[in-house]
Design a protein around this motif. Sequence first.
Motif, short mmCIF file in Angstrom:
data_model
loop_
_atom_site.label_atom_id
_atom_site.label_comp_id
_atom_site.label_asym_id
_atom_site.label_seq_id
_atom_site.Cartn_x
_atom_site.Cartn_y
_atom_site.Cartn_z
N GLU A 245 6.26 89.41 73.31
CA GLU A 245 7.14 88.54 72.53
C GLU A 245 8.56 88.60 73.07
N ASN A 246 9.26 87.49 72.84
CA ASN A 246 10.70 87.43 73.07
C ASN A 246 11.29 86.68 71.89
N GLU A 247 12.53 86.30 71.97
CA GLU A 247 13.17 85.64 70.81
C GLU A 247 12.56 84.29 70.48
N GLU A 248 11.93 83.64 71.45
CA GLU A 248 11.44 82.28 71.24
C GLU A 248 9.92 82.16 71.12
N THR A 249 9.17 83.02 71.79
CA THR A 249 7.73 82.82 71.92
C THR A 249 6.96 84.13 71.76
N ILE A 250 5.77 83.99 71.22
CA ILE A 250 4.79 85.08 71.21
C ILE A 250 3.62 84.62 72.06
N VAL A 251 3.14 85.49 72.92
CA VAL A 251 1.95 85.23 73.73
C VAL A 251 0.88 86.23 73.30
N VAL A 252 -0.28 85.73 72.89
CA VAL A 252 -1.38 86.56 72.41
C VAL A 252 -2.53 86.45 73.41
N TYR A 253 -3.14 87.57 73.72
CA TYR A 253 -4.23 87.57 74.69
C TYR A 253 -5.18 88.74 74.43
N ASN A 254 -6.40 88.61 74.91
CA ASN A 254 -7.39 89.67 74.85
C ASN A 254 -7.03 90.68 75.93
N VAL A 255 -6.74 91.90 75.55
CA VAL A 255 -6.23 92.91 76.48
C VAL A 255 -7.27 93.27 77.54
N GLU A 256 -8.53 93.37 77.16
CA GLU A 256 -9.54 93.84 78.10
C GLU A 256 -10.08 92.76 79.02
N ASN A 257 -10.44 91.62 78.46
CA ASN A 257 -11.09 90.61 79.28
C ASN A 257 -10.67 89.19 78.92
N GLY A 258 -9.43 89.02 78.57
CA GLY A 258 -8.95 87.70 78.20
C GLY A 258 -8.97 86.74 79.36
N ILE A 259 -9.36 85.52 79.07
CA ILE A 259 -9.40 84.51 80.11
C ILE A 259 -8.36 83.42 79.86
N GLY A 260 -7.71 83.49 78.73
CA GLY A 260 -6.67 82.53 78.38
C GLY A 260 -5.63 83.22 77.54
N ALA A 261 -4.67 82.44 77.09
CA ALA A 261 -3.61 83.00 76.25
C ALA A 261 -3.19 81.98 75.21
N ILE A 262 -2.76 82.49 74.06
CA ILE A 262 -2.20 81.67 73.00
C ILE A 262 -0.68 81.81 73.09
N ASN A 263 0.02 80.70 73.17
CA ASN A 263 1.48 80.70 73.14
C ASN A 263 1.92 80.10 71.81
N ILE A 264 2.81 80.80 71.12
CA ILE A 264 3.26 80.35 69.79
C ILE A 264 4.77 80.34 69.77
N THR A 265 5.32 79.24 69.29
CA THR A 265 6.76 79.12 69.13
C THR A 265 7.04 78.40 67.82
N ASN A 266 8.26 78.51 67.34
CA ASN A 266 8.60 77.83 66.08
C ASN A 266 9.98 77.20 66.16
N TYR A 267 10.19 76.22 65.29
CA TYR A 267 11.47 75.51 65.22
C TYR A 267 11.84 75.29 63.77
#
Length: 138
Positions: free
Chosen positions: A24-46
Amino acid sequence: MSETIVSPKKIYELALPNGYGLEENEETIVVYNVENGIGAINITNYQIPNDYDFNAEEELRDFVKSIDGNVDSQILQVTLRNNEYACSEFFNVDRFWKIWTLFKRPHAVFASYNCDEKDKTSEMDKVVKIIQTIKITK
């Protein structure tokens, strides 16, 4: 077992199942499977101004255009629930994208998940469950 995560500006929270991590940073959270993730979720808000007529479906279509201007966002099938939730998916090049818009005045949360087209179903159940846990709290 899951862990509740609060966004950096305390606008929303979500639950992470075991095996999932985030950056995470001030603008975005990136969520992923630590062991075998093949993609990522990016979340932001306004924060949405009170006088702005927020339309979750239109905002979702604009979100698609911001990801890939070549996608005709007007022909996308959109799942819409009231004006609080919109969801769609599309392909660009060899990538699969699933996107969401969540809204509770005065905040909008935008989330996207992407992976190789061939892997689109590999972790989608868990991704959808994570998105379903997002609650705008402020």
